[in-house]
Design an enzyme around this catalytic site. Sequence first.
Site, PDB file in Angstrom:
ATOM      1  N   LYS A 176       0.753  -1.126   0.140  1.00  0.00           N
ATOM      2  CA  LYS A 176       0.135  -0.112   0.134  1.00  0.00           C
ATOM      3  C   LYS A 176       0.897   0.981  -0.030  1.00  0.00           C
ATOM      4  O   LYS A 176       1.907   1.199   0.241  1.00  0.00           O
ATOM      5  CB  LYS A 176      -0.912  -0.041   1.344  1.00  0.00           C
ATOM      6  CG  LYS A 176      -1.703  -1.293   1.377  1.00  0.00           C
ATOM      7  CD  LYS A 176      -2.985  -1.217   0.293  1.00  0.00           C
ATOM      8  CE  LYS A 176      -3.786  -2.530  -0.043  1.00  0.00           C
ATOM      9  NZ  LYS A 176      -4.711  -2.867   0.764  1.00  0.00           N
TER      10      LYS A 176
HETATM   11  C1  LIG Z   1      -5.886  -4.006   1.079  1.00  0.00           C
HETATM   12  C2  LIG Z   1      -7.152  -3.837   1.226  1.00  0.00           C
HETATM   13  C3  LIG Z   1      -7.810  -3.991   2.392  1.00  0.00           C
HETATM   14  C4  LIG Z   1      -7.608  -5.092   3.350  1.00  0.00           C
HETATM   15  O1  LIG Z   1      -6.122  -4.492   3.926  1.00  0.00           O
HETATM   16  P1  LIG Z   1      -5.325  -5.765   4.896  1.00  0.00           P
HETATM   17  O2  LIG Z   1      -4.294  -4.730   5.489  1.00  0.00           O
HETATM   18  O3  LIG Z   1      -4.705  -6.250   3.753  1.00  0.00           O
HETATM   19  O4  LIG Z   1      -6.085  -6.605   5.781  1.00  0.00           O
HETATM   20  C5  LIG Z   1      -9.342  -3.694   2.421  1.00  0.00           C
HETATM   21  N1  LIG Z   1      -9.933  -2.875   1.370  1.00  0.00           N
HETATM   22  C6  LIG Z   1      -9.254  -2.693   0.265  1.00  0.00           C
HETATM   23  C7  LIG Z   1      -9.760  -1.686  -0.824  1.00  0.00           C
HETATM   24  C8  LIG Z   1      -7.755  -2.950   0.189  1.00  0.00           C
HETATM   25  O5  LIG Z   1      -7.090  -2.542  -0.949  1.00  0.00           O
END
Ligand SMILES: *Cc1c(COP(=O)(O)O)cnc(C)c1O
Length: 369
Positions: free
Chosen positions: A186
């Site tokens: 991210k």
């Molecule tokens: C990555 C993501 C999540 C979940 O995050 P994690 O930290 O991997 O649990 C939720 N919603 C969206 C849109 C994402 O891209």
Amino acid sequence: MKYSFLDVGFTYRTLKDDLDAAYHGLMDSGMYIGGDAVARFEAEFAEYCGAKHCIGVGNGLDALVLTMRAYGIGAGDEVIVPANTFIATWLAVAQVGATPVPVDADPATMNIDLDLVPDAITAQTRAIMPVHLYGQPVACEGLRALARTHDLKIIEDAAQAHGARDGNRRAGQLGDVAGFSFYPGKNLGAFGDGGAIVTDDDALAKSVRILGNYGSEVKYQHDHVGYNSRLDPLQAALLSVKLAKMDEWSTRRSEIADVYQSALAGTSGLTLPVVADGVHSAWHLYVVRTEDRAALQSALAERGVASAMHYPIANHKSGAFEEEFGHMSFPVTEEICRTCLSLPIGPHLSVEQAHEIAGHVKDATRSLA
Ligand SMILES: *Cc1c(COP(=O)(O)O)cnc(C)c1O
């Protein structure tokens, strides 16, 4: 590949001395749950978002689950979600026992189609969960008015949108509460799992902190059936180091996106992403659409350009949800799943490399015509 899609190691190499110092500091501190490192990052990230509270949790999925639990959303309740999103948005709703009510995508922005939201509201609706997909914030002003009228909560899924803005408000300030993810890929990524809940609501902040800590506020006193979902202090210490670089890295993402938007404009057979007026995307992903996806992807690979798909299978067609939702039709989402292709974007690439990649994309597209 000459141009990698993502290089999570880049951030470590760039900030190695500071990250190593933070690691040693944390290890020496002996505080391996909670403590100053978590409190410090929470304060910094709340300030970054322009919000009052940040509560670190185990990951982005938990951020959404704990938020809905704190609001008392569960069996018999409905939560409006975009059809076009990463599956975690839907999983969070399903995990609290509520029903996700999908709404198709806007063909330009690929985000939830705001015109279709009012019709999705029923007497069971408790919340709307806009997802700032690919980093582009959903313009929430209209949603806030709608939510007030129907007494609904707006829970932002901001997992892809650290620093994205709608006007002057950053993601985390567009609804009642936002869930963030610090998954390594991210925009603000940890070196493992991590997440956060960001809100101005004092009562909600207190509830989610209790729920994430075994439902306990006072040691050994458990008033709720809680979870264990806390931000790891080592990740918090490392995230503080990276947060200081966020603005620089976000600027690089915007510069790369600008290069693609102008260099690829008018390329036949390629639909470029559209950013709504008044919003500033965090450009987590740069997603084009093409009817020749497989061919374009291999023509790009031959030229050393990596690419990816976000996401190739719609949630209502996935194994987890097909039985309940597979009969539904979301034509825009299905078209995006069939044609989407993500080009490399991120601080690991220079603006010069973005120009080179754009050249390869044009070349590759022409070679298919
Ligand atoms: C990555 C993501 C999540 C979940 O995050 P994690 O930290 O991997 O649990 C939720 N919603 C969206 C849109 C994402 O891209």
